[in-house]
Design a protein around this motif. Structure first.
Motif, short mmCIF file in Angstrom:
data_model
loop_
_atom_site.label_atom_id
_atom_site.label_comp_id
_atom_site.label_asym_id
_atom_site.label_seq_id
_atom_site.Cartn_x
_atom_site.Cartn_y
_atom_site.Cartn_z
N TRP A 130 1.01 -1.22 -0.09
CA TRP A 130 -0.01 0.13 0.09
C TRP A 130 0.84 1.22 0.03
O TRP A 130 0.59 2.21 -0.83
CB TRP A 130 -0.84 -0.06 1.09
N LEU A 131 2.01 1.15 0.84
CA LEU A 131 2.85 2.47 0.78
C LEU A 131 3.34 2.71 -0.64
O LEU A 131 3.93 3.65 -1.14
CB LEU A 131 3.87 2.42 1.86
N LEU A 132 3.75 1.36 -1.09
CA LEU A 132 4.44 1.54 -2.55
C LEU A 132 3.36 1.80 -3.55
O LEU A 132 3.61 2.06 -4.95
CB LEU A 132 5.24 0.23 -2.95
N GLY A 133 2.06 1.89 -3.39
CA GLY A 133 0.80 2.20 -4.20
C GLY A 133 0.77 0.86 -5.08
O GLY A 133 -0.02 1.17 -6.26
N ASP A 134 0.94 -0.42 -4.64
CA ASP A 134 0.44 -1.34 -5.45
C ASP A 134 -0.45 -2.29 -5.04
O ASP A 134 -0.70 -3.36 -5.49
CB ASP A 134 1.87 -2.40 -5.66
N GLY A 135 -1.23 -2.04 -4.05
CA GLY A 135 -2.06 -2.79 -3.43
C GLY A 135 -3.01 -2.12 -2.24
O GLY A 135 -2.71 -1.08 -1.82
N PRO A 136 -4.06 -3.00 -1.74
CA PRO A 136 -4.90 -2.55 -0.54
C PRO A 136 -4.19 -2.28 0.67
O PRO A 136 -3.06 -3.25 0.87
CB PRO A 136 -6.10 -3.27 -0.62
N LEU A 137 -4.57 -1.58 1.40
CA LEU A 137 -3.90 -1.61 2.83
C LEU A 137 -4.14 -2.77 3.75
O LEU A 137 -3.02 -3.25 4.37
CB LEU A 137 -4.45 -0.33 3.57
N TRP A 138 -5.11 -3.52 3.66
CA TRP A 138 -5.59 -4.32 4.54
C TRP A 138 -5.49 -5.80 3.65
O TRP A 138 -6.48 -6.24 2.94
CB TRP A 138 -6.98 -4.38 5.22
N ALA A 139 -4.51 -6.52 3.78
CA ALA A 139 -4.35 -7.84 2.86
C ALA A 139 -3.30 -8.96 3.99
O ALA A 139 -2.19 -9.30 3.56
CB ALA A 139 -3.31 -7.66 1.67
N PRO A 140 -4.14 -9.15 4.88
CA PRO A 140 -3.46 -10.13 5.71
C PRO A 140 -3.33 -11.54 5.23
O PRO A 140 -4.08 -11.97 4.20
CB PRO A 140 -4.54 -10.13 7.08
N SER A 141 -2.38 -12.20 6.07
CA SER A 141 -2.01 -13.77 5.58
C SER A 141 -2.13 -14.71 6.74
O SER A 141 -1.24 -14.94 7.51
CB SER A 141 -0.65 -13.67 5.08
N PRO A 142 -3.55 -15.04 7.00
CA PRO A 142 -3.73 -16.01 8.38
C PRO A 142 -3.18 -17.23 8.02
O PRO A 142 -2.64 -17.70 9.22
CB PRO A 142 -5.30 -16.06 8.19
N ALA A 143 -2.66 -17.93 6.80
CA ALA A 143 -2.01 -19.01 6.71
C ALA A 143 -0.43 -18.89 7.54
O ALA A 143 -0.19 -19.88 8.23
CB ALA A 143 -2.10 -19.43 5.32
N THR A 144 -0.07 -17.74 7.42
CA THR A 144 1.38 -17.38 7.93
C THR A 144 1.26 -17.75 9.56
O THR A 144 2.03 -18.44 10.33
CB THR A 144 1.86 -16.18 7.71
N LEU A 145 0.29 -17.13 10.20
CA LEU A 145 0.17 -17.30 11.65
C LEU A 145 -0.08 -18.63 12.13
O LEU A 145 0.44 -19.24 13.07
CB LEU A 145 -0.96 -16.49 12.10
N VAL A 146 -1.03 -19.28 11.10
CA VAL A 146 -1.31 -20.73 11.53
C VAL A 146 0.07 -21.79 11.29
O VAL A 146 0.33 -22.62 12.04
CB VAL A 146 -2.15 -21.49 10.61
N GLY A 147 0.77 -21.24 10.20
CA GLY A 147 1.97 -22.21 10.19
C GLY A 147 2.98 -22.03 11.34
O GLY A 147 3.76 -22.90 11.77
N LEU A 148 3.13 -20.82 11.70
CA LEU A 148 4.11 -20.36 12.42
C LEU A 148 3.65 -21.06 13.93
O LEU A 148 4.70 -21.32 14.64
CB LEU A 148 4.35 -18.97 12.80
N ALA A 149 2.44 -20.76 14.42
CA ALA A 149 1.98 -21.48 15.57
C ALA A 149 2.05 -23.00 15.57
O ALA A 149 2.48 -23.52 16.82
CB ALA A 149 0.39 -21.00 15.92
N ALA A 150 1.67 -23.63 14.39
CA ALA A 150 2.10 -25.04 14.56
C ALA A 150 3.53 -25.58 14.42
O ALA A 150 3.76 -26.55 15.03
CB ALA A 150 1.36 -25.58 13.10
N ALA A 151 4.52 -24.65 13.91
CA ALA A 151 5.65 -24.94 14.23
C ALA A 151 6.28 -24.91 15.78
O ALA A 151 7.57 -25.30 15.48
CB ALA A 151 6.71 -23.87 13.34
N LEU A 152 5.47 -24.63 16.57
CA LEU A 152 5.99 -24.85 18.01
C LEU A 152 6.31 -26.11 18.50
O LEU A 152 7.34 -26.70 18.98
CB LEU A 152 5.06 -24.04 18.96
#
Length: 413
Positions: free
Chosen positions: A227-249
């Motif tokens: 968004w700061l670079l002007g290439d997309g919307p501000l809110w574009a989360p990636s929940p799969a990243t949080l699931v993978g990092l939590a499961a990596a414990l």
């Protein structure tokens, strides 16, 4: 007529010609006198003095002597360490932490630090042995798996995070907000449980702000950057990243336990600090590679299961950085891990700050390097470079720090 002839002691008188009945007695007296003089000279040398020659006067000369029992010096210097130790490995680790090497042990008539520690452990009595509880049995050498309860603890954060996201998809409004809030609190409680007990426990190490920032940026930072670079919307989360990092414990806990058990096995088998370091460094690299592979598989699987988002190399770099920082803290080196996290956070914040400053009049040139990297390799390349460089620095530091016996001998899981 007799003449005086001087002998080495200067005390005998012998006839010049012939012999008489007193000749044998004189020679016997001369021999006894020489033996007494030689014995007296040896006694003086042993007591720290030497007899001079020339005019007959004795000059006192101090002779440097080494103690007959050099290990006694270490016994007095490290008595408290030896009294509190539960096995020779703790003494070896303490000696190494105080700068005693195999070369130093050679001056104490031992081939390495471990044999020197064994003698100290055998000679120094334990402090209040009647009050010391019985030693826990040593773990079996083939037991490198986690206990059943710990396996459940390690799986909880990933499972709760996945259930939260799946449950929130079928809700809307206030119910969805409540479900997400309850899921986040449950996931955080499971995370604290995993980090405060078991192989990942590190007392006094709590960089929550830096860890939270890295996780938040991994989940939503790329969208903000685009968004700061002007290439997309501000809110574009990636929940799969949080699931993978939590499961990596779960693999993080297993790999931490594996490193601890195997390092103790090599500590018992090694006969020198150099041998131990040479055996532990490949083990460390292997454990890290095993965790990185498991982390990449979990992140890829989470992205393919429909949690939202795509697989990102930057998430692998974040997980590797958090694992190495925790591993160093577990083995008594929290400052290095905290420094690595701080540098990664500072780099990510600096990138966002530069893009914000570039929006000011006349400051567009500040964002030129960031734009070049983002357009060439994507927005995820910037956090990947920041976290990857910090992770490589921690891995190099761990290869040196965790190859010392003092980093493993005090760990009791």
């Amino acid at each position: 007529m007799t003449t005086q002839t001087a002998d080495p002691t200067g005390m005998a008188e012998t006839p010049a010609h012939g012999t008489d009945v007193t000749g044998g007695r004189a020679r016997a007296t001369l021999s006894a006198s020489a033996r007494a003089s030689h014995s007296h000279s040896d006694s003086d040398s042993d007591s720290g003095y030497d007899s001079g020659s020339g005019s007959g006067s004795r000059t006192a000369r101090v002779v440097r002597r080494t103690p007959a029992d050099p290990v006694r010096v270490l016994m007095h210097r490290h008595r408290e360490l030896c009294e509190r130790a539960v096995d020779p490995l703790e003494i070896a680790a303490g000696l190494e932490a105080h700068g005693v090497t195999d070369r130093t042990a050679a001056r104490f008539r031992h081939r390495d630090v471990f044999s020197l520690a064994e003698e100290l452990y055998a000679r120094v009595p334990r402090a209040d042995e009647d009050d010391v509880p019985a030693r826990a049995p040593e773990p079996r050498e083939h037991d490198t798996s986690l206990p059943t309860a710990w396996a459940a603890y390690a799986l909880l954060p990933g499972a709760l995070c996945a259930l939260t996201l799946l449950g929130a998809d079928g809700l809307s409004g206030a119910a969805r907000v409540a479900a997400v809030a309850a899921g986040v609190l449950a996931t955080l409680a499971a995370l604290l449980l995993c980090l405060r007990r078991g192989p990942l426990r590190a007392d006094g190490y709590a960089p929550w702000a830096r860890t939270g920032w890295l996780l938040l940026y991994a989940a939503a930072g790329d969208g903000v950057l685009r968004w700061l670079l002007g290439d997309g919307p501000l809110w574009a989360p990636s929940p799969a990243t949080l699931v993978g990092l939590a499961a990596a414990l779960a693999p993080a806990a297993w790999c931490g336990r594996l490193l601890t058990v195997q390092a103790h096995r090599r500590l018992r088998m090694s006969r020198g600090t150099q041998d131990f370091g040479a055996a532990v460094r490949p083990l460390l690299f292997g454990v890290f590679a095993l965790y990185a592979a498991a982390l990449a598989l979990l992140l890829y699987g989470a992205s393919r299961l429909g949690f939202g988002g795509s697989f990102a190399v930057s998430a692998v770099a974040v997980g590797a950085l958090l694992f190495l920082a925790r591993l160093l803290a577990v083995h008594g080196l929290p400052r290095a891990g905290a420094t690595g996290l701080t540098l990664a956070c500072a780099a990510e914040i600096t990138v966002l700050a530069v893009l914000l400053a570039a929006r000011l009049p006349g400051c567009e040139a500040l964002a030129a390097p960031v734009r070049a990297v983002a357009r060439g390799w994507g927005a995820g390349a910037l956090p990947a470079l920041a976290c990857g460089a910090a992770a490589l620095g921690l891995l190099a530091h761990a290869a040196v720090a965790l190859s010392r016996a003092s980093a493993h001998a005090g760990r009791r899981d």
